[in-house]
Design a protein around this motif. Structure first.
Motif, short mmCIF file in Angstrom:
data_model
loop_
_atom_site.label_atom_id
_atom_site.label_comp_id
_atom_site.label_asym_id
_atom_site.label_seq_id
_atom_site.Cartn_x
_atom_site.Cartn_y
_atom_site.Cartn_z
N GLN A 30 -58.90 -17.09 -6.78
CA GLN A 30 -58.77 -17.04 -7.60
C GLN A 30 -58.14 -18.97 -7.36
O GLN A 30 -59.35 -19.78 -8.36
N LYS A 31 -58.06 -19.17 -6.56
CA LYS A 31 -58.11 -20.74 -6.32
C LYS A 31 -59.08 -21.50 -5.40
O LYS A 31 -59.64 -22.08 -6.82
N PRO A 32 -60.31 -20.61 -5.19
CA PRO A 32 -61.66 -21.24 -5.07
C PRO A 32 -62.45 -21.21 -6.78
O PRO A 32 -63.29 -22.43 -6.44
N GLU A 33 -61.92 -21.06 -7.70
CA GLU A 33 -63.01 -20.71 -8.99
C GLU A 33 -62.05 -22.05 -9.85
O GLU A 33 -62.35 -22.04 -10.52
N GLY A 34 -61.06 -22.66 -9.15
CA GLY A 34 -60.76 -24.21 -10.52
C GLY A 34 -59.32 -23.66 -10.95
O GLY A 34 -58.71 -22.31 -9.66
N GLY A 35 -58.84 -24.02 -11.96
CA GLY A 35 -57.87 -23.87 -11.85
C GLY A 35 -57.03 -22.55 -13.16
O GLY A 35 -57.84 -22.01 -13.06
N SER A 36 -55.80 -22.55 -12.59
CA SER A 36 -56.18 -20.73 -13.01
C SER A 36 -54.62 -20.35 -13.35
O SER A 36 -53.32 -21.16 -13.58
N ILE A 37 -54.71 -19.69 -15.36
CA ILE A 37 -53.75 -20.10 -16.01
C ILE A 37 -52.92 -18.35 -15.95
O ILE A 37 -52.88 -17.60 -16.08
N LYS A 38 -51.20 -18.57 -15.53
CA LYS A 38 -50.63 -16.91 -14.86
C LYS A 38 -50.15 -16.23 -15.54
O LYS A 38 -48.98 -16.95 -16.27
N HIS A 39 -49.97 -15.03 -15.98
CA HIS A 39 -49.02 -14.11 -16.62
C HIS A 39 -48.05 -13.30 -15.92
O HIS A 39 -49.57 -12.48 -15.44
N LEU A 66 -58.99 -19.83 -28.19
CA LEU A 66 -58.42 -21.23 -27.45
C LEU A 66 -59.02 -21.91 -26.72
O LEU A 66 -59.08 -22.90 -26.35
N VAL A 67 -60.02 -21.39 -25.43
CA VAL A 67 -60.49 -22.23 -24.54
C VAL A 67 -61.89 -21.42 -24.33
O VAL A 67 -61.82 -20.46 -23.48
N ASP A 96 -63.00 -29.94 -16.86
CA ASP A 96 -61.76 -30.18 -15.58
C ASP A 96 -60.93 -29.40 -15.58
O ASP A 96 -60.13 -28.81 -15.79
N ARG A 97 -60.81 -29.21 -14.30
CA ARG A 97 -59.06 -28.60 -13.86
C ARG A 97 -58.10 -29.01 -14.58
O ARG A 97 -57.08 -27.78 -15.06
N GLN A 98 -57.63 -30.11 -14.15
CA GLN A 98 -55.75 -30.60 -15.05
C GLN A 98 -56.32 -30.48 -16.03
O GLN A 98 -55.89 -30.00 -16.60
N ALA A 99 -57.37 -30.77 -17.01
CA ALA A 99 -57.55 -30.43 -18.09
C ALA A 99 -57.63 -29.15 -19.01
O ALA A 99 -56.65 -28.67 -19.61
N PHE A 100 -58.06 -28.26 -17.58
CA PHE A 100 -57.58 -26.69 -18.30
C PHE A 100 -55.93 -26.40 -17.53
O PHE A 100 -54.89 -26.07 -19.23
N ARG A 143 -53.47 -27.26 -20.43
CA ARG A 143 -53.09 -26.42 -22.14
C ARG A 143 -52.18 -24.87 -21.80
O ARG A 143 -52.24 -23.93 -22.42
N TRP A 144 -51.86 -24.95 -20.56
CA TRP A 144 -51.18 -23.56 -20.28
C TRP A 144 -49.95 -23.53 -21.29
O TRP A 144 -49.54 -22.26 -21.32
N GLU A 145 -48.82 -23.87 -21.54
CA GLU A 145 -47.75 -24.14 -22.30
C GLU A 145 -48.80 -23.04 -23.96
O GLU A 145 -48.08 -22.24 -24.46
N GLU A 146 -49.80 -23.82 -23.89
CA GLU A 146 -50.71 -23.76 -25.01
C GLU A 146 -50.73 -21.60 -24.87
O GLU A 146 -50.98 -21.03 -25.96
#
Length: 480
Positions: free
Chosen positions: A349-358, A381-382, A409-413, A416-419
């Motif tokens: 998943q890392k090469p695909e950019g930011g990842s929000i995990k659960h 949401l996204v 944008d990775r950081q912009a994504f 939104r981690w908490e949301e």
């Protein structure tokens, strides 16, 4: 020397003195002070946290751990226990520049293997894969198995109550423990390395420390359950139409194989695409793509006949329109390739950019609803975000990871981690689930705990912390 200089020198000496005393317990060779030496102990696999510490100690015995905690209580020094440093919620990271990290990697002895009692007593720094190998040499199985098994340690596994791929049949880490040896705040040692299956002599203290993430004591050794080694193992990759069909296949397989069904993993199509794109040497597991996949494993005490029984079961499942296609590993190499596809899901998943995990769980029957409802919430949401759900369908534990939209944008994504967490965790709560199935709380989920724990339960946890660690020196700021 001026009064001001004398005062400064005295202050420096008073700060240095405890460090020198800590170092003397383990010896200079095992007391790391230089920034380059301690750096590997201050960051974790996801690079979410960068820690700080005054010193890293590597004790070589329970007695040395005891002396460290005695001194820590005397000097009111924070102690952060650490095993293989593979934790994913920051529980093993020190954030205090005056704290001491206690690494258990030198507590690496297997004290006893008792095939008759089906037990193994080993120290906390034993790497999980080594514990598995030791059991295998005695024709036994230690069934705890997870992606980091080549570097995670038994102590860390117990401190976080690790789950893994065989929890379906054998349970999670706490189900595999007969007894513990634990060093308490202040240095007292609880010698609880009993190998009894039945022991009704009061409170079962094991379970206070398993899953406590080093906040109540430091586990230094454990008596673990072993099982007879299976005589045959058959592994199948199957394609299914939906999580609901995967659930139907789980129920069908359990009716045919019972506890011999030791693993049952669910993987979304997108996960397979990421693996074949980014993990060298991997390929599509089936001839044609499918929306969802199941990786199932049968571990049997019977040396023969298991493959034929599995083939017949999968054929019957296909006749019932539960399975679209399936293949059984024809060799150990193919079996390992199947599992490489599953264990590689996190890294690809890392090469695909930011990842929000659960790391979440719900009752097994609610997994399809979780995936459907979470997918709708995330898309709202996204728009364009790419869920990559996978995990242990057999015990209801799904790693609901979400990769950023293509080109975003990775950081912009990630901002939104908490949301996104709030949306997914809200669905988990509605479905009767947990926000942490096997990774723990650490610091990543500490602020979420009051929102999901019963107030009485949370106060009981705080009471235990105050009783066992009144000065708050053990892994401060974690869990509570």
């Amino acid at each position: 020397m001026s009064l001001r200089a004398k005062s400064a020198a005295g202050s420096a000496a008073s700060k240095a003195a405890p460090i020198e005393r800590f170092a003397a317990i383990v010896g200079d060779k095992y007391a790391l002070r230089e920034p380059a030496e301690i750096a590997p102990f201050l960051h974790e696999p996801r690079d979410l946290y960068q820690g700080r510490a005054a010193l890293v100690l590597k004790p070589g015995s329970t007695e040395e751990v005891s002396e460290i905690l005695k001194l820590a209580q005397e000097t009111k020094t924070a102690i952060v226990p650490q095993g293989g440093n593979t934790g994913l919620v920051g529980g093993q990271i020190s954030f205090d520049s005056q704290a001491v990290v206690v690494s258990t990697v030198r507590l690496d002895k297997i004290r006893e293997i008792d095939p008759v009692t089906n037990s193994m007593t080993c120290e906390a720094g034993i790497v999980l894969a080594r514990a598995q190998e030791a059991a295998t040499k005695h024709d036994h199985l230690f069934p705890l198995s997870l992606g980091a098994e080549g570097s995670c340690t038994i102590g860390g596994n117990l401190a976080t109550n690790a789950g893994g791929t065989q929890a379906l049949s054998y349970g999670v880490a706490r189900d595999l423990v007969l007894g513990l040896e634990v060093v308490l705040a202040g240095g007292r040692v609880w010698h609880g390395l009993r190998k009894l299956k039945k022991d009704n002599t009061g409170y079962d203290l094991r379970h206070l420390f398993i899953g406590s993430e080093g906040t109540l004591g430091i586990i230094t050794a454990a008596a673990l359950k072993l099982f007879p080694a299976p005589r045959s193992t058959e592994t199948a990759f199957a394609g299914v139409a939906s999580p609901q069909d995967a659930l139907a296949l789980l129920n069908f397989m359990q009716s045919r194989f019972g506890s011999s069904l030791t693993s049952f993993e669910l993987i979304a199509r997108r996960g397979i695409e990421f693996v074949t794109k980014h993990l060298p040497g991997t390929r599509e597991p089936l001839a044609a793509p499918h929306p969802w996949y199941v990786l199932a494993e049968i571990s049997s005490p019977n040396a023969e006949g298991v493959r034929a029984t599995l083939e017949a079961a999968l054929a019957e499942a296909a006749e019932k329109n539960i399975v679209w296609d399936a293949v059984i590993a024809a060799s150990e190499a193919q079996r390992m390739a199947f599992w490489r596809t599953r264990t590689g899901l996190t890294e690809v998943q890392k090469p695909e950019g930011g990842s929000i995990k659960h790391d979440i769980s719900v009752p097994v029957g609610n997994v399809p609803a979780l995936i459907e409802q979470a997918g709708a919430a995330v898309e709202k949401l996204v728009p364009g975000a790419r869920p990559v759900p996978f995990g242990h369908l057999g015990d209801g534990n799904i790693h609901y990871n979400i990769s950023q939209p293509v080109g975003a944008d990775r950081q912009a994504f990630l901002d939104r981690w908490e949301e996104v967490n709030a949306a997914v965790h809200g669905i988990v709560a509605k479905l009767g689930g947990s926000i942490s199935a096997e990774h723990g709380i650490g610091v990543l989920k500490r602020e979420l705990l009051p929102g999901v724990k019963d107030p009485v339960e949370l106060e009981l946890m705080r009471s235990l912390k105050r009783a066992l660690d009144p000065d708050g020196i053990l892994n401060p700021g974690k869990v509570l």
